[in-house]
Design a protein around this motif. Structure first.
Motif, PDB file in Angstrom:
ATOM      1  N   LYS A 298       0.893  -1.378  -0.016  1.00  0.00           N
ATOM      2  CA  LYS A 298      -0.029   0.025  -0.006  1.00  0.00           C
ATOM      3  C   LYS A 298       0.996   1.282   0.104  1.00  0.00           C
TER       4      LYS A 298
ATOM      5  N   SER B  74      -3.376  -0.049  -3.239  1.00  0.00           N
ATOM      6  CA  SER B  74      -2.910  -1.052  -2.472  1.00  0.00           C
ATOM      7  C   SER B  74      -3.766  -2.218  -3.142  1.00  0.00           C
TER       8      SER B  74
ATOM      9  N   THR C 257      -2.915   9.053  10.012  1.00  0.00           N
ATOM     10  CA  THR C 257      -3.682   8.002   9.613  1.00  0.00           C
ATOM     11  C   THR C 257      -4.557   7.995   8.462  1.00  0.00           C
TER      12      THR C 257
ATOM     13  N   ASP D 158      -8.094  -2.545   2.466  1.00  0.00           N
ATOM     14  CA  ASP D 158      -7.268  -2.510   3.406  1.00  0.00           C
ATOM     15  C   ASP D 158      -7.769  -3.888   4.637  1.00  0.00           C
TER      16      ASP D 158
ATOM     17  N   SER E  10      -7.552  -1.780  13.829  1.00  0.00           N
ATOM     18  CA  SER E  10      -6.367  -1.563  13.097  1.00  0.00           C
ATOM     19  C   SER E  10      -6.729  -0.012  12.539  1.00  0.00           C
TER      20      SER E  10
ATOM     21  N   ILE F 286      -3.782   2.408   9.423  1.00  0.00           N
ATOM     22  CA  ILE F 286      -2.790   2.384   8.762  1.00  0.00           C
ATOM     23  C   ILE F 286      -2.333   4.030   8.658  1.00  0.00           C
TER      24      ILE F 286
ATOM     25  N   GLU G 285       4.665   3.477   4.677  1.00  0.00           N
ATOM     26  CA  GLU G 285       3.351   2.948   5.490  1.00  0.00           C
ATOM     27  C   GLU G 285       3.541   2.094   6.672  1.00  0.00           C
ATOM     28  N   TYR G 286       2.717   2.245   7.754  1.00  0.00           N
ATOM     29  CA  TYR G 286       2.856   1.225   8.476  1.00  0.00           C
ATOM     30  C   TYR G 286       1.260   0.875   8.934  1.00  0.00           C
ATOM     31  N   GLY G 287       0.721  -0.421   8.851  1.00  0.00           N
ATOM     32  CA  GLY G 287      -0.318  -0.879   9.546  1.00  0.00           C
ATOM     33  C   GLY G 287      -0.301  -1.269  11.014  1.00  0.00           C
TER      34      GLY G 287
END
Lengths: 707, 707
Positions: free
Chosen positions: A387, A398, B341, B349, B407, B409, B416-418
């Motif tokens: 993503k 994504s 965010t 996602d 969650s 992201i 990017e971090y989820g």
């Protein structure tokens, strides 16, 4: 069409007569040739047994193993690469004769219908089949000594007593004259009662062939017998009944309306650019061969692995009291992961659209035994593949990852293990193992403490500390037969803070050590340096980074063996001494604890029974050569009360991840699930320029916040 | 109903006028009171800003933060436990005044509509908001020096140049007189071209408030400028177009025909026996509070955690060349995980039936900004929960596990971090983080090598080594407020092989060390001993094992900081020095790198800006006390070519697992998906007694083996 065969504990057994009828239908099935790595079929097993039986017609035979003899690697690869003939189909047979326990190895040619080679081997013991293990309970229940041992603790009905047959470990009192088992004793209060809530205080050593109890080892505490824990702890529905809460979890349905994404040609599987062959045998269970991938950048098929299998495991228990030191099960080498495999059912063991493969084993009489649905092949959604959002304008792309899972579940008496060979779209192969089933338990005497070598999981019940240590055998072929292994250690750069080259002290790099010989390659995981290993092909540079192409071994869940050096387990389970071994490929070196693990002593260089420790000690060259990597991983298990009476599945894994193997992200062919764009700028105050009124969004009002 | 608000980069901004209309609908929503931990609503933010604005009407104000002030823990818990009044709802505000950069902290009472406290703080810098970061690009594009720096490498159109604003790290040249950013420069060949394929050889330091470029740092190689890498490497559909392979993967549909298994009362969530509150703020993003569980054995609700949040992270880069040493982003403390965010979309996602929660942030003018679908709540099937087969008769029971995932992201410029907060049925809480997005890149001069401090991911493009290190803050409350922490080390028993107590050398146990003070509790993971830590309640014994009830911390993915002791990063990111810290609970100790991370020097005991290193140094008692655990975990990332141009998601995790917390398996209430029994015996040869013919099963014939 549902087969009308009699199903026996999940197996469908074919006698020669049944197999003959089966074979008579072959004419309508003609055309598709066997793949050289396909397991033996029902008719082949029967044929092999008949060849052996007719040759040894004067002997009474007990078949231990009838299985495919893997073709010689060089010949197989020549055929695979289109430069050699198809290798002859051969079977490997182990047979015991005339009530003895000496191993007879026989090599049979199927097309020639003849025995190619035969030898007898001393001082080794063959694997314990399910049939062998059944002997234990039968013999023990009728043994006067065992009956007395039960009476003395108040058990008078031997039908209430159950005996799990285990390999004996190694018992120096008997040597190789007898084929031994130990029997762990339990009581049941009713037919389906969980026996592991009622362990008895003794176990026996029995002779499998002569069917006699040799010894009863009673663990007395202060000279006294330990009472049977009588309280039941159950998990089957007939016991839980209205303890289930049925309305808490709403169903999750996983469907594939257009079917699965993989195709199978015989046992050759194609999925998402991958190709591989799926084999199966009595010992390793699933064997995955010829893993290759369609590279979108090089626009060609590239080899990754020749062969992947779980080659050995051991479960040593940490209680030093006799006879518990004997509990260290090699579930693959001593019992066979293929033999212990569960038939699987959709919706419970896996979800979604599933393709099952049957396994074909053999019986002691030389019959074929089909285990339906032994292997499950299915796909799962694997969450985010990638993503990225451009924070300036909100452009988003994504995609979702997918995994292909080839799995089997085995029952090893009390324990179950699920093995999930998993491939995902980024080029990763991951072996995940899930541990579930029931803890091995022993009774506690009144006032006796379970600690430090166990946990009291219920009144009077001690579950001993233990480890589960596995060995994954990886025969790599990254872009060709010759590969090397490099050890990677993340280290701070060795220049003091403030000096040239490290002014701010932030420099770090990956220290790379080429492992040149098999002795050098006996390595341990090092957390301090986040150690990994790269399998590389030094002859092939990645066009982007100009470094050799490779796959990274990531094995963080790899506790060392806790039995002390020199101990029985340390000797027998030599493969557990290191996280990694790398050996030069040689024919027939498949099993890191030896070909014959039952009653093995672990003595180095044992004839016909060498281990990975012996192979590494040859100190062969492993640089730019045909190599095999042995990856040890596992877990140390201090039982929790939550693990009783039935363990919640505990996952662990080892992983091989493309690392400079592909020129770029190998999954950019995967269509994104979402692409979005908002072309306005991101000035959060812009909208207020006009000062006009804003529309109302009810659920963001003060009274009922969505968050 | 789709809101008609203007959506700006995912945010919907509410002016006072818009909020007033929103508020006017409240009368129809009355009844449900706020939960004290709910984030501020749109109307509350506007109200708070108005209270501040009217008080400081003579000043020009720039709001930096308007957020909920968490109630005082003791007061909140008294209310939660029904023994105290509802805590007053208060807001915490940071505001900059009159173009300066001095932090003004203001505490506002919402019901009293008044300022309760105000203070100014020297020598700290507030967080960089998205609006602040936007300044960088605007200022840089217009700066004559930057324009010249671009011209000198052949770039003449400044609209083709993009600048990512980053925190500056700490730059001793400026101190706290200026609010700094650094700008990382990139070129694009077209509007949606991936700029990270074209990094420029310089970066600037800018003053955020005075909007001026202070310095341009050019990394010359042999005194020469480094050319722009001109080759494009893209991943958006407009560039890949027919590179997608659309027929390879068939769809997997996940549906919940009866809906989700969780219910929400405001922001209080109930699922599978768990209850928890879900909050959100600009900095930590998701905050999970009051996690409790319905225990089927004790038949009551039991507290597990007071509060869970990701409290800090740092991404230090390992290239020592100036100005790269400045690259060590504290994405939570310097930019805010809430602010960064992403709005989420179902099917990309996450899959299945999804409940989204909005986030409410504030703008620099004191407006409210709603980020729709900031938080995703959904369930997933989690594979096997448990399974056991009685090998004697084939009786099988198995059930499937389920997980609840909360969650978000975030986009941190290129990366990017989820963040996936996950609860499963066996009592496990697991925080999984997935890393994706784009590598940070710098240009290579002709002939320059990327190694050892980076990887050449494409011609002329160097992606530097880096680490991602996170801190999970866990405020435990296992069966009450007072808990302790015990360190567990798996060790061989210290008795030589062959001696009494270890005759066969297999003895091992878990060495337990009670951590009594916060200095003792600064601990590192130790792979050699498979180290874990138990959070226990020493006042409550598990009825089965008679040991304190507990939860086990499992953090194997926890590399230490590779920047050297004494280095800038080591000082600023003190929290990374250990895998575990345990501190005594004190109000307002939420952020382990300090409240004000931007431009922090990491000097111990900095006023208003203490770190977890300072808190641990107090050496408070942490035994049987109100404690907070800080769990560090992460990964060391040596970039692979596969990570370019868009990284396949890389997962890592830290876990808290019930360990003697429940009397037995806490998930035995889950109805099994499969129960089966075959009562016949398992004698594989039995069927052959009659010698009769066997039916034919076509696909097991020799010609077309299923396997």
């Amino acid at each position: 069409m549902a087969p009308d065969t009699e199903i026996i504990a999940g197996y469908e057994v074919y006698t020669p007569e049944a197999a003959a009828e089966l074979k008579s239908t072959e004419s309508s099935q003609k055309g598709r040739p066997y793949h050289p790595l396909d397991q033996l079929t029902v008719t082949e097993i029967i044929e092999v047994a008949e060849i052996v039986t007719s040759t040894f017609s004067k002997n009474s035979l007990k078949f231990n193993v009838i299985t495919l003899k893997d073709p010689i690697k060089a010949e197989y690869i020549a055929w695979r690469d289109g430069v050699g003939p198809k290798p002859e189909r051969q079977a490997f047979v182990i047979v015991l004769m005339d009530g003895g326990c000496q191993v007879n190895e026989i090599l049979v040619s199927l097309p020639r219908k003849s025995i190619l080679a035969q030898r007898t081997i001393d001082d080794v013991m063959p694997i314990l089949t399910l049939e062998d293990l059944d002997v234990c309970e039968r013999v023990a229940r009728a043994d006067p000594g065992v009956i007395q041992a039960c009476k003395d603790i108040g058990i008078h009905d031997m039908n209430e007593v159950y005996f799990d047959g285990w390999a004996v470990g190694a018992d120096e009192r008997y040597g190789f004259d007898r084929r031994l088992q130990q029997g762990l004793a339990y009581w049941r209060s009713s037919e389906n009662d969980n026996q592991y809530a009622h362990p008895l205080d003794f176990c026996m050593v029995i002779d499998t062939e002569r069917e006699e109890v040799l010894r009863i080892d009673i663990r007395r505490v202060d000279g006294k017998r330990v009472p049977v824990p009588r309280k039941s702890h159950n998990f089957l529905p007939e016991f839980i009944s209205d303890g289930y809460i049925t309305d808490r979890l709403k169903p999750i349905d996983v469907t594939q309306p257009k079917g699965v994404s993989f195709t199978m040609n015989g046992n050759e599987l194609s999925w998402a650019g991958y190709k591989m062959h799926i084999g199966f045998n009595y010992r390793e269970g699933i064997v995955i061969s010829d893993v290759s991938v369609d590279d979108m950048y090089e626009k060609r098929r590239r080899m990754i692995f020749n062969r992947l299998s779980v080659a050995e495991m051991v479960v040593p228990y940490g209680n030093p009291d006799l006879p518990h030191h004997r509990k260290h099960a090699f579930d693959i080498g001593e019992y066979g992961m293929g033999l212990m495999t569960n038939p699987l059912k959709a919706g419970c063991d896996c979800k979604g659209a599933i393709k099952y493969l049957d396994a074909v084993m053999s019986t002691s009489r030389g019959y074929a035994a089909v285990l339906p649905n032994a292997v499950c092949i299915h796909e799962e959604d694997n969450g985010l593949l990638y993503k990225h959002t451009d924070y300036r304008d909100g452009t988003v792309v994504s995609a979702r990852d997918r995994k292909l899972i080839i799995s089997q579940i085995i029952t090893a008496a009390n324990y179950e293990y699920g093995f999930y060979h998993t491939f995902s779209l980024d080029g990763t192969y991951k072996l995940e193992v899930k541990l579930t089933g029931i803890l091995n338990t022993v009774p506690l005497a009144r006032g006796e403490s379970a600690t430090p070598h166990g946990t009291q999981v219920a009144e009077g019940l001690n579950a001993h500390n233990h480890q589960h240590l596995f060995s994954l055998r990886v025969d790599p072929a990254l872009d060709g037969p010759n590969n090397s292994v490099v050890q990677n250690d993340a280290v701070s750069t060795d220049i003091p803070v403030g000096q040239a080259g490290n002014l701010y002290g932030n420099a770090f790099h990956c220290k790379k050590t080429l492992l040149k010989t098999s002795k050098q390659a006996a390595c341990d995981y090092n957390h301090e340096t986040s150690r990994t290993w790269d399998i590389i092909n030094p002859n092939k540079l990645n066009p982007a980074c100009k470094k050799p192409i490779g796959y990274k071994i990531i094995s963080r869940e790899s506790p060392g063996l806790l039995c002390r050096p020199g101990s029985l387990v340390w000797r027998r389970a030599g493969f557990t001494r290191h996280t990694l071994w790398v050996t030069k490929y040689r024919e027939d070196e498949l099993f890191p604890a030896g070909n014959y693990v039952c009653q093995s002593t672990g003595q180095p260089g044992w004839p016909y029974n060498e281990t990975v420790v012996d192979w590494a000690a040859r100190d062969d060259n492993i640089e730019n050569d045909d190599i095999v990597c042995w990856l040890q991983f596992g877990i140390t298990h201090f039982p929790r009360t939550e693990d009783f009476p039935l363990m919640p599945a505990e996952p662990l894994s080892v992983m091989l991840r493309a690392s400079n193997f592909f020129e770029k992200n190998p999954a950019l062919w995967v269509p994104p699930t979402s692409v979005d764009k908002d072309n306005s700028s991101r000035d959060l105050n812009k909208c207020c320029g006009g000062g006009g009124s804003r529309p109302v969004v009810t659920d963001r009002s003060g009274a009922a916040p969505k968050l």
